[in-house]
Every structure is written in structure tokens, then in C-alpha cells.
Design an enzyme around this catalytic site. Structure first.
Site, mmCIF file in Angstrom:
data_model
loop_
_atom_site.group_PDB
_atom_site.id
_atom_site.type_symbol
_atom_site.label_atom_id
_atom_site.label_comp_id
_atom_site.label_asym_id
_atom_site.label_seq_id
_atom_site.Cartn_x
_atom_site.Cartn_y
_atom_site.Cartn_z
ATOM 1 N N HIS A 88 -10.832 -7.204 -23.574
ATOM 2 C CA HIS A 88 -10.646 -7.565 -24.793
ATOM 3 C C HIS A 88 -11.107 -8.825 -24.948
ATOM 4 C CE1 HIS A 88 -7.868 -10.769 -26.990
ATOM 5 N NE2 HIS A 88 -7.367 -9.489 -27.717
ATOM 6 N N ASN A 89 -11.277 -9.578 -24.092
ATOM 7 C CA ASN A 89 -12.030 -11.110 -24.425
ATOM 8 C C ASN A 89 -13.420 -10.658 -24.468
ATOM 9 O OD1 ASN A 89 -9.292 -12.122 -23.924
ATOM 10 N ND2 ASN A 89 -10.227 -13.752 -22.779
ATOM 11 N N GLY B 49 -2.519 -16.788 -27.765
ATOM 12 C CA GLY B 49 -2.862 -18.041 -27.854
ATOM 13 C C GLY B 49 -1.366 -18.856 -28.481
ATOM 14 N N GLY C 59 4.873 -22.189 -14.825
ATOM 15 C CA GLY C 59 3.583 -22.485 -15.561
ATOM 16 C C GLY C 59 3.953 -22.539 -17.011
ATOM 17 N N LYS D 87 -7.470 -7.001 -20.489
ATOM 18 C CA LYS D 87 -7.533 -8.015 -20.988
ATOM 19 C C LYS D 87 -9.007 -8.844 -20.754
ATOM 20 C CE LYS D 87 -6.043 -11.848 -23.027
ATOM 21 N NZ LYS D 87 -6.929 -12.797 -22.605
ATOM 22 N N MET E 106 0.801 -21.913 -23.371
ATOM 23 C CA MET E 106 1.142 -20.595 -23.670
ATOM 24 C C MET E 106 2.396 -20.211 -23.128
ATOM 25 S SD MET E 106 -1.982 -17.916 -23.741
ATOM 26 C CE MET E 106 -1.060 -16.537 -24.206
ATOM 27 N N GLY E 107 2.806 -20.567 -21.840
ATOM 28 C CA GLY E 107 3.861 -20.668 -21.118
ATOM 29 C C GLY E 107 5.158 -21.115 -21.650
ATOM 30 N N GLU F 158 -13.623 -9.989 -28.030
ATOM 31 C CA GLU F 158 -13.633 -11.269 -28.701
ATOM 32 C C GLU F 158 -14.852 -12.217 -28.925
ATOM 33 O OE1 GLU F 158 -11.289 -14.969 -27.220
ATOM 34 O OE2 GLU F 158 -9.839 -13.402 -27.650
ATOM 35 N N ARG G 50 4.626 -28.501 -12.908
ATOM 36 C CA ARG G 50 4.656 -29.816 -12.227
ATOM 37 C C ARG G 50 4.828 -30.950 -13.302
ATOM 38 N NH1 ARG G 50 -1.090 -29.495 -9.573
ATOM 39 N NH2 ARG G 50 -1.696 -28.516 -11.591
#
Length: 293
Positions: free
Chosen positions: A166-167, A113, A7, A163, A11-12, A170, A31
Site C-alpha cells: 500500500h505504501n 493518518g 503507544g 500495508k 495515530m495511537g 502511495e 511514556r
């Protein structure tokens, strides 16, 4: 250390670069032929030394399929890390399935991000101590410089749960900032809204990176005229509120922020312009402009 990364999106791709800068050998698969290092998952696995570590950075819709495919390609002692925004309740199932072949599993919530390449990523991992230790060079490469930025949050599932919360936080912070912006923007008494927010960036109790990003957004578009008051809600916002209901924990601020996003999806909302602007600043999310682009 050799790492497989599946991926290579927003970000990846940056995570691959940050790991390479830290001296890790990263073999990526995506891909998209313009960014991939290999033509298939099988080729990626073949290029890794054992015990092989494969980090999956994919949307939740395809994680099951990819982990099932990796199960057929990896061997006993190898490790799969799910670093995407997966639901924490799926982690135990993935760990159990992989364990049938002696393959280990770690879940890792990742925050940072599009700025993570330069600033580093906050990492929240869940899994056994030995598996965390095997992956520690990866965590060290990705996290910000300094003492903080990485935590072994607990057993499998703990990383994605952390996480998720966390969001949820946010959501609440962004909504409070956005409502404050709308109030100042509406009050004719205040003639320089951008500089008011800028003045809060030093010495106040509400200073934060989100506040910095607000000012950046206002520098680009002082009244957010080109931004539609629409903000999508990620699965994690809903999961946070649902988990709070299941556990009997009151989260009225997070719930209100989630419902505000629902409102934004129904009609143009001034405060949601700022939420959309902040999301774009830290996550590179596309914004809907007035002209439809």
C-alpha cells in the site's frame, strides 16, 4: 470489550478515542505522562480482563523490546496485535516467541493518518481465523463505516506485507501528482494551477483523496513557498522495492518514486515540495520551512 493500547502518539491517541467512541474500554500506556492511562505495561496488563488483547502501536525500533516485555506479563490465551509499521519479516518471529507461552499474535497494517479518528482506518490483518475473530470488535470500531476498510489478508505477516505494498503504491501516486504540479507551476501558460487540480476532483479518472489533500495544501500555501522540497522515505518504501527484487516482480514506478525521495534529501526539489505537503496533510508530518523551523 477491554483493550490495552501501547503507544499513544499521533495515530495511537486517535485510535484510543475512536475505540472509546465505539463503546470499547481502552486502557492506554505511553511514556508521555500527559497522555498515558497507566504508569507501566505491568499496570496496563493488570487492568485488563482475560483473554487480554494488547494492541502495540509503536515505531519499529522499540517493538521487539515491548513484545518481549509483554511476553513476560501476559498469559496463555492472550493476544498481542502489532499495528505499527513493522517489517513483515519480523512477524513470524514475534508469533513464534509469544507462542512459547501460549500467547497469540496478529499483525495489522493501519492506514489513515491523522484523519483516522473521523474517517476511520483501513486495516489489513494477518493471523489465524480464531485470533482475528477475537479482535474483530476492535477492527469494527476502527475501520470506516460501510462495507470496506478491513481485510483478513492471510496468515501472520500478511497484514504488514499488504500495508507495505500500500505504501509503495502511495509513493508512486504522490510522485505522479507532484511532478504534474511542478510541470503546471512551471508553464507560464497556466495561470491558475490550484483551480486546475481542483477541477480534477470531480469526474476525472485521477480523482482521489490525495488529490483533495493537494488542493488543501495549495489553499494553505498557493506556491508552497514555505515548504522545503524534502520528503523522508519510510522503511516501507524501501522494503517494497527490496521485496519486489527478491520476488522478481518489476515495480519501476515505486522504485522511481523512492529514488526521487532520495534526491529530495540531497537538494531542494520543487516536486518534492508537493510530496512533503501531501504527507503533512494526511499524516501530520512536520515540514521544514525556509526559516529552519
Amino acid at each position: 470489550m477491554h483493550v490495552g493500547l501501547v503507544g499513544l502518539g499521533k495515530m495511537g491517541n486517535n485510535m484510543r478515542e475512536r475505540m472509546r467512541r465505539a463503546g470499547l474500554t481502552v486502557v492506554g500506556y505511553d511514556r508521555n505522562p500527559e497522555v498515558t492511562d497507566t504508569a507501566s505495561l505491568a499496570e496496563l496488563v493488570q487492568k485488563l480482563d482475560g483473554p487480554r488483547v494488547v494492541w502495540v502501536m509503536l515505531p519499529i525500533q522499540v517493538v521487539d523490546q515491548v513484545i518481549d516485555e509483554l511476553k513476560g506479563l501476559l498469559a496463555e490465551g492472550d493476544l498481542v496485535i502489532d499495528g505499527g509499521n513493522s517489517k513483515w519479516t519480523n512477524d513470524a518471529r514475534h508469533a513464534q516467541s509469544l507462542a512459547e507461552k501460549g500467547i497469540h499474535f496478529v499483525d495489522c497494517g493501519v492506514s489513515g493518518g491523522v484523519w483516522g479518528l473521523e474517517n476511520g482506518y483501513a486495516l489489513m490483518a494477518g493471523g489465524d481465523e480464531a485470533d482475528i475473530a477475537l479482535a474483530q470488535p476492535i477492527f469494527d470500531a476502527l475501520k470506516p463505516e460501510g462495507e470496506y476498510g478491513f481485510v483478513h489478508a492471510g496468515e501472520v505477516g500478511a497484514g504488514h506485507f499488504a500495508k507495505m505494498v500500500h505504501n509503495g503504491i502511495e509513493y508512486g501516486l504522490m510522485q505522479a501528482y507532484a511532478e504534474g504540479w511542478e510541470l503546471l507551476e512551471t508553464a507560464q501558460l497556466v495561470t491558475n494551477v490550484r483551480d486546475v487540480f481542483n477541477s480534477w476532483r470531480e469526474g476525472t479518472v485521477i480523482r482521489s483523496w490525495l488529490l483533495d489533500l493537494m488542493v488543501r495544501a495549495l489553499d494553505e500555501d498557493p506556491h508552497l513557498d514555505t515548504i522545503e522540497g524534502y520528503a523522508a522515505d519510510s522503511g516501507e518504501g524501501r522494503w517494497t522495492v527490496n521485496a519486489a527484487v527478491d520476488l522478481g516482480v518489476p515495480v519501476p514506478t515505486m522504485a522511481a518514486a523512492l529514488f526521487a525521495r532520495f534526491t529530495s534529501q540531497q537538494e531542494d526539489s520543487p516536486s518534492m515540495k508537493m510530496v512533503a505537503a501531501m504527507r503533512n496533510q494526511f499524516g501530520g508530518h512536520a515540514m521544514k520551512a525556509d526559516d529552519g523551523n
